[in-house]
Motif scaffolding. Structure first.
Motif, short mmCIF file in Angstrom:
data_model
loop_
_atom_site.label_atom_id
_atom_site.label_comp_id
_atom_site.label_asym_id
_atom_site.label_seq_id
_atom_site.Cartn_x
_atom_site.Cartn_y
_atom_site.Cartn_z
N TYR A 47 7.14 -6.97 1.61
CA TYR A 47 7.72 -5.68 1.98
C TYR A 47 8.84 -5.37 1.00
CZ TYR A 47 4.97 -5.85 6.18
OH TYR A 47 3.91 -5.90 7.04
N TYR A 48 8.92 -4.11 0.58
CA TYR A 48 9.87 -3.67 -0.43
C TYR A 48 10.84 -2.68 0.18
CZ TYR A 48 6.33 -5.79 -3.30
OH TYR A 48 5.45 -6.68 -3.83
N ASP A 49 12.05 -2.65 -0.33
CA ASP A 49 13.06 -1.71 0.12
C ASP A 49 12.62 -0.30 -0.29
OD1 ASP A 49 15.34 -0.53 1.06
OD2 ASP A 49 16.61 -1.19 -0.58
N ALA A 50 12.49 0.59 0.68
CA ALA A 50 11.99 1.94 0.42
C ALA A 50 12.90 2.71 -0.53
CB ALA A 50 11.83 2.71 1.73
N GLU A 51 14.20 2.48 -0.44
CA GLU A 51 15.15 3.18 -1.32
C GLU A 51 14.96 2.75 -2.77
OE1 GLU A 51 17.78 6.03 -2.12
OE2 GLU A 51 17.07 5.58 -0.11
N GLN A 52 14.72 1.46 -2.99
CA GLN A 52 14.48 0.98 -4.35
C GLN A 52 13.19 1.56 -4.92
OE1 GLN A 52 14.48 -3.28 -4.22
NE2 GLN A 52 16.72 -3.42 -4.29
N THR B 236 0.83 -1.21 0.00
CA THR B 236 0.00 0.00 0.00
C THR B 236 0.86 1.26 0.00
OG1 THR B 236 -1.69 -1.20 1.23
CG2 THR B 236 -1.88 1.19 1.19
N TYR B 237 1.88 1.27 0.85
CA TYR B 237 2.76 2.43 0.94
C TYR B 237 3.58 2.57 -0.34
CZ TYR B 237 5.45 5.97 3.42
OH TYR B 237 6.01 7.15 3.81
N ALA B 238 4.01 1.45 -0.92
CA ALA B 238 4.76 1.49 -2.18
C ALA B 238 3.89 2.08 -3.30
CB ALA B 238 5.24 0.10 -2.55
N CYS B 239 2.62 1.68 -3.34
CA CYS B 239 1.71 2.23 -4.35
C CYS B 239 1.56 3.74 -4.19
CB CYS B 239 0.34 1.56 -4.26
SG CYS B 239 0.33 -0.14 -4.82
#
Length: 109
Positions: free
Chosen positions: A76-81, A43-46
């Protein structure tokens, strides 16, 4: 009626004096610091990529971004990526569906 206006002017003057005293006595507010997590959920990545979940699952997940961690049923995804992908999207001015994974971009250069 005049007494009421005089009373209102008195209240206004007092409130101005109070505000001036508070400005001198109270410390200035500190700037808000935004803390970014290292790993973010779908959700946050979107929201960071400015896309919907359907677009994310159809064109981004597994092709442009790979999960860095999995907890239960959540990826969960790396925020920097994620931020780098959005920056690349803005620079190339290409929709996510037409973007190539970074491996292909690095080989072409």
């Amino acid at each position: 009626m005049k007494n009421m206006y005089i009373l209102w002017e008195e209240i206004l003057r007092e409130s101005k004096r109070t505000n001036e005293l508070l400005e001198v006595r109270l410390p200035k507010p500190v700037e808000e610091v935004k803390i970014m997590p290292k790993f973010i959920d779908t959700t946050y990545a979107c929201s960071e990529l400015h896309i919907g979940r359907t677009t994310f699952y159809a064109w981004v997940r597994g092709r442009l971004l790979h999960p860095a961690d999995r907890q239960g049923n959540s990826d969960y995804y790396d925020a920097e990526q994620v931020r780098n992908l959005y920056q690349r999207h803005r620079e190339e001015r290409v929709p996510y569906r037409y973007m190539q994974p970074e491996e292909y971009v690095a080989d072409a250069a």
